[in-house]
Write an enzyme that holds these catalytic residues in place. Structure first.
Site, PDB file in Angstrom:
ATOM      1  N   ASP A   1       0.842  -1.197   0.000  1.00  6.01           N
ATOM      2  CA  ASP A   1       0.000   0.000   0.000  1.00  6.01           C
ATOM      3  C   ASP A   1       0.879   1.248   0.000  1.00  6.01           C
ATOM      4  O   ASP A   1       1.810   1.351   0.810  1.00  6.01           O
ATOM      5  CB  ASP A   1      -0.904  -0.015   1.238  1.00  6.01           C
TER       6      ASP A   1
ATOM      7  N   HIS B   1      -7.871   9.952   4.769  1.00  5.14           N
ATOM      8  CA  HIS B   1      -7.148   9.002   5.616  1.00  5.14           C
ATOM      9  C   HIS B   1      -7.258   9.397   7.089  1.00  5.14           C
ATOM     10  O   HIS B   1      -7.347  10.581   7.417  1.00  5.14           O
ATOM     11  CB  HIS B   1      -5.655   8.983   5.243  1.00  5.14           C
TER      12      HIS B   1
END
Length: 279
Positions: free
Chosen positions: A82, A174
């Site tokens: 990621d 996020h």
């Protein structure tokens, strides 16, 4: 061995109408709980090694851990890098046995992002694995602001980069600790109208549960990344274990008490995305 690529699990999700969770890993305890949750739910799962995870544990070790866990179950497990920021980092993950590489060039100009992502995609495809890219920029709660994905740019990016999945910025953030707000569905539909690639939502913890479920079932969003929600479950379980007996000092005993709460939190996420029973 049940290792799968990102395409292996996302293509059926798009066709049938569900999404696969990309679960952010920080250590053995949480990644093991995630795999056990997937096994219990008969669902595919994506184990994700992000930048903070890689700071703590080297990629070759993470690759071995992911592959070991995949071998312990009979549901598809994707070993996913990621937010890889360099070609070398992506190559190291490939060599460590990862089955999916996410190159993040989202802070760069469109042409540079396409060029660099295309290099990673070509490297991944040559090795028989998958590549995810990001167009637009997904910001951070209390930090960098987002830059929303332009549908026309998304179409160019999807066509020219060769990615198997495309992360988009449509109101997601996020590190969000609540489920308020929501995603810009009009922008999602505009992107869908111009592209065919499976779509990815980073910062999925901040998306309201009902919207997560609806988009998983009725859009081309086939992957929701979930990290903060699970870190909160782990932290609460760890705090409870420590506070239950302040005299305890054995980390194995203490950490073992995080397993069931984190596994149950992961099962709820899997179920909420419609992924249960897909294996």
């Amino acid at each position: 061995m049940t290792l799968a690529t990102l395409s292996d699990v996302l293509q059926p999700a798009v066709k049938v109408g569900y999404a696969v969770p990309g679960l952010v890993c920080l250590g053995w305890e949480d990644m093991r709980a995630y795999v056990m949750a997937a096994q219990a739910e008969r669902a595919p799962v994506i184990l994700q090694a992000g930048p903070s995870c890689r700071t703590h544990t080297p990629l070759p070790v993470l690759g071995a851990m992911f592959r070991n866990l995949a071998a312990s179950v009979d549901v598809p497990v994707v070993a996913h890098l990621d937010h890889g920021y360099t070609l070398d980092e992506c190559r190291e993950a490939l060599e460590a046995g990862f089955t999916s590489l996410m190159y993040d060039g989202s802070r760069k100009p469109l042409a540079q992002n396409i060029d660099e992502t295309a290099q990673v995609a070509a490297m991944a495809h040559a090795a028989g694995i998958s590549c995810e890219g990001e167009i637009g920029f997904v910001g951070y709660s209390g930090g960098e602001g987002s830059a929303g994905t332009d549908p026309e740019e998304a179409a160019i990016f999807a066509r020219d980069s060769g990615v198997d999945a495309m992360a988009i910025s449509v109101g997601n953030v996020h590190l969000q600790t609540d489920h308020e707000g929501g995603l810009d569905e009009a922008r999602i539909r505009a992107i869908e109208a111009l592209t065919q690639v499976p779509l990815v939502i980073h910062g999925g913890s901040g998306v309201p549960y009902a919207q997560r479920a609806a988009l998983a079932a009725g859009s081309r969003i086939a992957k929701f990344n979930i990290g903060t929600e699970l870190r909160m479950a782990f932290g609460a379980a760890l705090r409870a274990a420590v506070n239950a007996d302040p005299a305890r000092f054995d980390r194995v005993t203490i950490l073992s008490e995080t397993h069931d709460p984190v596994m149950e939190a992961a099962r709820a996420i899997i179920h909420g995305l419609g992924t249960s029973g897909r294996v």
